[in-house]
Design an enzyme around this catalytic site. Sequence first.
Site, PDB file in Angstrom:
ATOM      1  N   PHE A   1     -17.372  -8.919  -5.344  1.00 18.23           N
ATOM      2  CA  PHE A   1     -18.564  -8.646  -4.599  1.00 18.23           C
ATOM      3  C   PHE A   1     -19.051  -8.813  -3.335  1.00 18.23           C
ATOM      4  O   PHE A   1     -20.152  -8.779  -2.938  1.00 18.23           O
ATOM      5  CB  PHE A   1     -19.739  -9.838  -5.421  1.00 18.23           C
ATOM      6  CG  PHE A   1     -19.558  -9.778  -6.949  1.00 18.23           C
ATOM      7  CD1 PHE A   1     -20.035  -8.880  -7.650  1.00 18.23           C
ATOM      8  CD2 PHE A   1     -18.774 -10.534  -7.743  1.00 18.23           C
ATOM      9  CE1 PHE A   1     -20.337  -8.612  -9.059  1.00 18.23           C
ATOM     10  CE2 PHE A   1     -18.741 -10.589  -9.209  1.00 18.23           C
ATOM     11  CZ  PHE A   1     -19.461  -9.626  -9.643  1.00 18.23           C
TER      12      PHE A   1
ATOM     13  N   LEU B   1     -34.892  -6.075  -0.531  1.00 25.65           N
ATOM     14  CA  LEU B   1     -35.895  -5.467  -0.473  1.00 25.65           C
ATOM     15  C   LEU B   1     -36.045  -4.951   1.248  1.00 25.65           C
ATOM     16  O   LEU B   1     -37.012  -5.589   1.642  1.00 25.65           O
ATOM     17  CB  LEU B   1     -37.041  -6.471  -0.644  1.00 25.65           C
ATOM     18  CG  LEU B   1     -37.168  -6.652  -2.373  1.00 25.65           C
ATOM     19  CD1 LEU B   1     -38.478  -7.587  -2.616  1.00 25.65           C
ATOM     20  CD2 LEU B   1     -37.525  -5.299  -2.980  1.00 25.65           C
TER      21      LEU B   1
ATOM     22  N   CYS C   1     -19.656   1.829  -2.280  1.00 25.33           N
ATOM     23  CA  CYS C   1     -19.815   1.120  -3.632  1.00 25.33           C
ATOM     24  C   CYS C   1     -21.003   1.778  -4.245  1.00 25.33           C
ATOM     25  O   CYS C   1     -21.179   2.317  -5.327  1.00 25.33           O
ATOM     26  CB  CYS C   1     -19.977  -0.191  -3.314  1.00 25.33           C
ATOM     27  SG  CYS C   1     -18.364  -0.874  -2.893  1.00 25.33           S
TER      28      CYS C   1
ATOM     29  N   LYS D   1     -19.941  -6.022 -12.961  1.00 21.69           N
ATOM     30  CA  LYS D   1     -19.893  -5.501 -11.396  1.00 21.69           C
ATOM     31  C   LYS D   1     -21.105  -4.251 -11.392  1.00 21.69           C
ATOM     32  O   LYS D   1     -21.681  -4.263 -10.264  1.00 21.69           O
ATOM     33  CB  LYS D   1     -18.311  -5.139 -11.287  1.00 21.69           C
ATOM     34  CG  LYS D   1     -18.366  -4.455  -9.822  1.00 21.69           C
ATOM     35  CD  LYS D   1     -18.682  -5.256  -8.896  1.00 21.69           C
ATOM     36  CE  LYS D   1     -18.759  -4.484  -7.656  1.00 21.69           C
ATOM     37  NZ  LYS D   1     -19.125  -5.012  -6.238  1.00 21.69           N
TER      38      LYS D   1
ATOM     39  N   ASP E   1       1.068  -1.153   0.034  1.00 22.97           N
ATOM     40  CA  ASP E   1       0.020   0.087   0.051  1.00 22.97           C
ATOM     41  C   ASP E   1       0.827   1.385   0.085  1.00 22.97           C
ATOM     42  O   ASP E   1       1.767   1.251   0.565  1.00 22.97           O
ATOM     43  CB  ASP E   1      -0.797  -0.019   1.235  1.00 22.97           C
ATOM     44  CG  ASP E   1      -2.108   0.932   1.146  1.00 22.97           C
ATOM     45  OD1 ASP E   1      -3.373   0.512   0.975  1.00 22.97           O
ATOM     46  OD2 ASP E   1      -1.992   2.172   1.083  1.00 22.97           O
TER      47      ASP E   1
ATOM     48  N   THR F   1     -13.479  -1.718  -8.694  1.00 22.90           N
ATOM     49  CA  THR F   1     -14.695  -1.461  -9.561  1.00 22.90           C
ATOM     50  C   THR F   1     -14.469  -0.505 -10.574  1.00 22.90           C
ATOM     51  O   THR F   1     -14.136   0.671 -10.098  1.00 22.90           O
ATOM     52  CB  THR F   1     -16.092  -1.293  -8.560  1.00 22.90           C
ATOM     53  OG1 THR F   1     -15.924  -2.194  -7.626  1.00 22.90           O
ATOM     54  CG2 THR F   1     -17.190  -1.387  -9.497  1.00 22.90           C
TER      55      THR F   1
END
Length: 444
Positions: free
Chosen positions: A153, A251, A261, A205, A31, A122
Amino acid sequence: MYNVAVFGCGYVGLVTAACLAHMRNTVRAYDTDVTKIRALQHGEVHFYEPGLSQLVCAQQIEGRLSFTDSAARALENADAAFIAVGTPTGPTGEADLTYVRQAAREIASCASRPLIVVNKSTVPVETADLVERIVNANSAGGVRFPVASNPEFLREGSAIGDFLHPDRVVIGSDDRRAITMLREMYAPLGAPIIVVDVHTAEMIKYAANAFLATKISFINEIANLCRAVQADIDGVVAGIGADARIGRTYLEPGLGFGGSCLPKDVAALAHVARKHAIEPTMLDATLGVNRRQIVAAMHLIEEAAGELYDARIGVAGLAFKGGTDDLRESPALVLVEALLTAGCSVAVHDAHALRRAQTVLRERVTYCSSVYDACSGAAALVIANDHRSYSQLEWKSVASRLAKPNVIDLRNRLDPAAVARAGLQYAGIGRRRTRRVSEKERTT
Ligand SMILES: NC(=O)c1ccc[n+]([C@@H]2O[C@H](COP(=O)([O-])OP(=O)(O)OC[C@H]3O[C@@H](n4cnc5c(N)ncnc54)[C@H](O)[C@@H]3O)[C@@H](O)[C@H]2O)c1
């Protein structure tokens, strides 16, 4: 078993690194943030994710996972380099690919042998092409690097389980060697593997996140309508969710979607659509309904608590969901800002994100280490995320501290009857109002 370099030690990179090590690959994670690397070298994880600290430590002890602040060291002997860096929202809704470009340049200039570049961040369609151009233009000695797309995911709060037990693994590549390596790497998971071209993998994605966000906005709109026509959203969800064509997941009426995201990915996909002269009508509506949900929540609070100016309101749950300390795009923070703008004094609690929240909300709110403290003298307790502890509160203790007996459940996770039995007035999103049980009724 492969030697793997992971670029980026955030939520996705660190989970990927620890899980690939758990699957017996040798992983070096890199990193650009040296503070994070130093902490990780001492086994300290800089964010909250259930089980992650333990997994990281176990893999470090096994000798399969290490951390470095040198890209070259991470890439030594690597068969594959995973890019898991951030792709935040740019000024006009587009995905900002600065970190992806930077990682691609570092891989090209530091890799001492050919390896496969795997993009886990993504990103919009055609980013793998961009990465391929960058790595091949900057590679030492004309070495060529195949680039694959392998979108992630996982959900924060259940990231390890999601990584190790995925519904599917998506591999996007035209390169036989890349496909074989990734197939072998993921084979131990026993999950279906979907192999497509890179553009399709990148689109999968975005389409997945846009669909999930749309489901949330859809049910929020229906919940608001339920309230207007005196119908009950729980019954509606049970009735439509039992339909196999619809399903129950996502739902869940509430304060709207947030996190690192869904909001940014829907905005980025809408941006891609506009770039191709396609009006993203559904995506715009999904974002619009999500923004309006804060207004609906404010109405609910005002209806219960009365005049908001000068009122004290307790807010429980600041992270964008329970089980994480991630405050990025958290609707709970937007709600706190709206309450402050309305003139409320706000007392906040969060199980994991209280310290982080102080860097955002500063001295404008009162920080409470228990929910009960946040209730003291408040005109309402507002439950703003789905941390599981909030559904198990001692409602009598809540009632004894509140100045007015109101509980506003913005995630519909509480048992309205249990709240009412403590003499509290309950209001949820699209749920029927539950009358509080009076002292007299409780004693007879
Ligand atoms: N967080 C999620 O739940 C989730 C789930 C699926 C996909 N994603 C996607 O995964 C990507 C990463 O997300 P995140 O939440 O892990 O982000 P994050 O901000 O938590 O972590 C990104 C990390 O990358 C590091 N970094 C930046 N430039 C670098 C470079 N050139 N080399 C090495 N490290 C570098 C940063 O210091 C940071 O630690 C994003 O594209 C995101 O959309 C996130």
